[in-house]
Design an enzyme around this catalytic site. Structure first.
Site, PDB file in Angstrom:
ATOM      1  N   ASP B 222       0.849  -0.997  -0.194  1.00 53.86           N
ATOM      2  CA  ASP B 222       0.082  -0.252  -0.353  1.00 53.86           C
ATOM      3  C   ASP B 222       0.824   1.412   0.330  1.00 53.86           C
ATOM      4  O   ASP B 222       0.004   2.961   0.563  1.00 53.86           O
ATOM      5  CB  ASP B 222      -0.989   0.110   1.652  1.00 53.86           C
ATOM      6  CG  ASP B 222      -1.897  -1.084   1.535  1.00 53.86           C
ATOM      7  OD1 ASP B 222      -2.333  -1.452  -0.119  1.00 53.86           O
ATOM      8  OD2 ASP B 222      -2.420  -1.496   2.338  1.00 53.86           O
ATOM      9  N   GLU B 223       1.885   1.590  -0.246  1.00 58.47           N
ATOM     10  CA  GLU B 223       2.191   2.215   0.026  1.00 58.47           C
ATOM     11  C   GLU B 223       3.530   3.430  -1.585  1.00 58.47           C
ATOM     12  O   GLU B 223       4.338   3.845  -1.462  1.00 58.47           O
ATOM     13  CB  GLU B 223       3.333   1.788   0.608  1.00 58.47           C
ATOM     14  CG  GLU B 223       3.467   1.920   2.113  1.00 58.47           C
ATOM     15  CD  GLU B 223       4.608   1.285   3.639  1.00 58.47           C
ATOM     16  OE1 GLU B 223       5.653   1.664   2.733  1.00 58.47           O
ATOM     17  OE2 GLU B 223       3.976   0.933   4.457  1.00 58.47           O
TER      18      GLU B 223
END
Lengths: 277, 277, 277, 277
Positions: B222-223
C-alpha cells in the site's frame, strides 16, 4: 412550544410506537422525525422535533416511562448555546465562525476567544468579543492548561468549546473536564496523517486528495468521534504550503458545519462514532 | 507522425528553450505541452505531443543532446499497450475495464486475466480473453507467486499489470520483476486504513467519507506512488458492508482513470510521487 | 525581478520556441509555464512566471517582436490590485473576502464597499474600509446607476469590481464602463436557473444538486465568461430556504476562488470563455 | 416475512403513531423507518421495512384503515423486478448495468434490450439477454414507436424501462403507456442544456462543471422528476468531445444509482419531484 426530543435506548420492538403514543397523547405535532437502529449493538436513536403545549419535564418523564431502563431522554428547548472558541494564530476558521455569527447563521452566543497568542486579538476585538491570551511561554504544559481552564471557567454555562486551529495538545485532564463538549478541526482526512504538520506528511506521501475532519475530543487529540469530513483534489504542482492554503477552505467549512450540527442538537455520540440526524 | 515526448531532467535555465528549439528545427507542430519544475529537488518534467516528419530515434537523440547528463528522454509512438489484469473474486473493477475496452475507451490490448480463483472465468470468457487460474491452495506464498509469474510470462511484451482487486500480498521479488508496471487499486483513501478490510476499519473509526486509491506497487503493497484518488460521503446508517458496496463505485472509477493515464503516457514516477500531465 | 507574462496570439508553429528564446536571451529563469492551444479557433495562450534582471517594457517589446501581428502581451509585476466590493444585504460573500483580506490571503487592497443598502455598514466599518450607501429608492435605474458609477469613480485605479451578492441588474452602460473588470457570483449552477430566485426555481424543479457560478459580467447579467463553479448535494427534505442557506457556503467559496485567480493574473477571457492557468 | 411499506398521505397529527400501532399490533419488527412531511403541501411520506408473520394484504388493509382517505399504501415483498433496457449505440451505461447485474448488485431480471440499432447486439448477446433491434429507418416516428411498444410488450410484467442513452425522443403516447416506469439518463446537469448535444452546449457556454441527471420520463423528455444527479469539474483544455468522454463516467454511475433506488422501492414521485429514502 417547540422541543427537540433526543432518545438513546437499547432497541426493542415497539419503541417508535411507544414514543409516538406519548406525542399523540399530549396532542403534539411532529415537525420532523428521524430514527436509526444500530443492529450490531442493538441501540436505538431517535430525534424528533415536536410542537405543542406541554411542560418540558412532564414530556421527558412521560417518554422515559415507556422506554427500557438505562435509556437517555433529552427534551431540549431550542435556544442559543454558549460557546468559547480557542485558536492559536490562524484566522480562517475563527473568522468564518465570527462572520457566520454576525450574519445570524449560528444558534450561538460567542462568550469569548481564548488563545495562547495575542495575534488574533485585533481581529476579535472588532466584534466586541472578549479575547483572553494565555501564553504558554515559560510554563509547563500542566501549568498552562490550568490557566486555560481558569480562563474558560471565567465564563458561565459553556456548552461547547470550539478548537478553531488551536495548535496545542490537550491533556486528559482538560478533555475529561469538558467531555463531549470540545469540537476540534483536524487539518487532514483522519485517520490519515495523525500528528504534526499533516500537510507536509500528505505532500511527502504524494496524495492526490487532502481533507479536513471535525471531531469531538474525548481522549487523544486526533481520535474522538468524527462529526464531519470533506476533501479536495490536489496535484503534483502543489507544494505542501499550497496544500495548506487550499486546505484552509475545507477546514473552515467542515468546522462550521460540525458546529452547526452540534448547536442544533443533531449529534448522538456513541462507541466513538456519531449518529447525525 | 505523432509522438509523445517525455523528459525527466535536472532543472537548469533554458530547458524549455532548448527542447522547443529541437522541435522547431525538425519543423514539428506542438499539439500540447506541459512542464513542471519541482523546486525542492531541482527536477524538470516535460510532456509534449508533437506532430511531424521525423525519425523517432533521431528525435530522441537530438533532444538528449541538449539536456543535462543523466536526463531521461522517451519518444513514444502512441499505440495500444499490452496489459494483464489480475483479480480475485470481485467483478466490478475487472468488469469496468472490460466494458471500457469493448467500448474502445482504452488504448490497450488485454492479453489475459490471471486470478487465484476461477470465479470470474465465466464472465471473462464472454469476451474471448484468456483466463488463467493459479490457485494458491496448498502452496507456499513463494511457490504460488512463481506460478503467477510463469502465467504472466506466458504472455509477451506486457506493459502493465493491473491489480483489479487482487487480494493477495505480493512479495518484493514479484514487485521488482515488474517495476513501475503494476497498478493497484486499494479500497481506501491511503494512507488511512492500510492493510486488511479497510471498510471495516473505516466503519470502526466512524468516518464520514470513504475513498479509493490507485497507485503503483513498487515496494510494500500500500505504499507505492499514488496515481489517482477519490472519495464519497457515508453516514452512520452505513454498515461496513454498505460502505464496501458503495466503495466499489469509487474503486472502479479510480482504477480505470489511473489506467487511462498510464496508457496515455501521462505519468512520471519520482520520489515515491507521481507527476501527471 | 519577478514578472507574470501573459500572451494571447494566433497560433503558429514555433511560438513556444520563440518566446522561450526571448526568456533565454535575457537570462531569465522560468518559474512556471503553462500553454494552451485552442485548435478550433487557432488561438495560443501562454502564462509564464519568470525571474531575472530585465526592464518590464523591454521584455514586453522583445516578446511582441517574435509574435504574430495582433497578439497581446502583458508583462505584469505582481502587486496588490485595487478592488471595490458591491453588495446588497447578505453578509456571507462579502464577509469571506474581508476575512481573507485580513488574513493576508488576497493580493488586494479593498478600496471600499458600495451598496444600495446600509445594512452591511456596521460590519464593514469594523475593518476600516469605506462604505458608500447609494440607495435606489425613488430613483430610476439609470439615475441610480449614475450615482453608483460616481461612487466607484471616487476611488482611483480600480482593477476589479466584485459583486458579492449585489442584487440589482446592471445596465450595458455600467458593464461597458468596466469591461472585463466585473466579477459576479450567481447563486446557481449557470446556465440553469438564470434570473430571479434561483433557489426557488431549483426547488420547484426538484433538483438533487445546487451550485454557484462566478463569472465576468460583460453583457447580460448571467451570461459572461465563467471563471469557477461548484456544486453541493441537496435532497427532498431541503426547502428552498434550506437550499439558500446551504448554497451560501458554495457561493462564498466560489467567489473567493475566482477573485484569487483574477488577482494572480491567471485568467484569459476569450470567446465568452475563460482559459485559466 | 420481510415487507417494504410505502405510505403517501395527506398529513395529519398522529400518523406515525397510528401506523406504528399497526406494526406493533401485528408484532412486527421495524428494521428501518423514514418519514418526511412536506409542510408546504401538507403531504406525509413514510417508508418502513418490517419483519414478521403477517399476510401482505391484511397488513395493507390494516394500515389503510388508520390513514386519511385518498392515501396510498403499498406493501411490497422484496423480489427481483423485471426491467427492459433501451439503448442506441453507446455502450457505457448499458454495459455498467449488465456488469452490475452479473455481479449480483441489482435486484433485477433484465428481460431484454431494445434498440434502434444493432450496434450493441454483439455485446449484449454475450450475456444471453434478448436483443431486439427496431430500426427507425424509413419509418415515421409514430410507426417506429408502435414497433418499439410491441417489442416491449413481447415481454411480460415489465416493472421499469431504463433508457441507457436511448437517443430518440419519445412521444406522449409512449410515456403515458409506461407512467412512472421509465428512467432516463440525461447527459447534462438538468435543467441546464436541455435538448440535443448538451456537451457541445456546455462547451460553448464555457462551463467549468458538467453533470448528468437520472429522472423519470413522465412528459417531455427532459422534464420528469429527478432521481439523482452528479457533476465533475472540467476546464478550458477539454473539447466538447473530451467533456463527452469524461461525462460518460458520471452518466453511468448516476443512472445505475437511480436504478438501484427504484429497484429497492425507495422513491416516491410527487409534484414532479421525488422523495427518496
Amino acid at each position: 412550544m417547540k422541543y427537540r426530543v433526543l432518545i438513546d435506548a437499547n432497541d426493542e420492538k415497539g419503541l417508535v410506537h411507544k414514543v409516538s403514543s406519548v406525542f399523540f397523547n399530549y396532542d403534539l405535532n411532529i415537525l420532523s422525525n428521524s430514527e436509526f437502529v444500530d443492529k450490531e449493538s442493538n441501540k436505538f436513536f431517535m430525534r424528533s422535533v415536536v410542537d405543542g403545549d406541554v411542560d418540558k419535564n412532564e414530556l421527558s418523564n412521560a417518554i422515559a416511562e415507556v422506554l427500557p431502563k438505562n435509556s437517555s431522554v433529552k427534551v431540549i428547548e431550542p435556544k442559543k448555546k454558549n460557546i468559547i472558541i480557542m485558536a492559536t494564530k490562524e484566522l480562517h476558521a475563527l473568522g468564518d465562525i465570527l462572520v457566520r455569527h454576525e450574519a445570524g447563521e449560528l444558534e450561538a452566543n460567542i462568550l469569548g476567544v481564548v488563545s495562547n497568542y495575542d495575534a488574533l486579538e485585533p481581529f476579535v476585538s472588532k466584534f466586541n468579543i472578549p479575547y483572553i491570551t494565555v501564553s504558554h511561554e515559560g510554563l509547563e504544559r500542566a501549568e498552562h492548561e490550568t490557566k486555560i481552564i481558569e480562563a474558560i471557567n471565567s465564563f458561565e454555562d459553556v456548552d461547547y468549546i470550539v478548537l478553531a486551529k488551536y495548535m496545542r495538545i490537550l491533556t486528559p485532564r482538560f478533555v475529561e473536564a469538558f467531555e463531549d463538549k470540545i469540537i476540534n478541526i483536524h487539518h487532514s482526512f483522519l485517520p490519515a496523517f495523525i500528528g504534526a504538520n499533516p500537510y507536509k506528511q500528505a505532500y511527502d506521501r504524494g496524495v492526490k486528495i487532502i481533507g479536513a475532519t471535525a471531531h469531538f475530543v474525548n481522549n487523544n487529540l486526533d481520535e474522538g468521534p468524527i462529526i464531519a469530513q470533506d476533501t479536495i483534489h490536489v496535484n503534483h504542482a502543489h507544494s505542501w504550503r499550497d496544500m495548506q492554503k487550499n486546505g484552509r477552505d475545507v477546514e473552515k467549512v467542515v468546522l462550521s458545519r460540525a458546529l452547526k450540527l452540534a448547536l442544533e442538537d443533531r449529534i448522538f455520540i456513541y462507541a466513538n462514532r456519531t449518529v447525525i440526524f
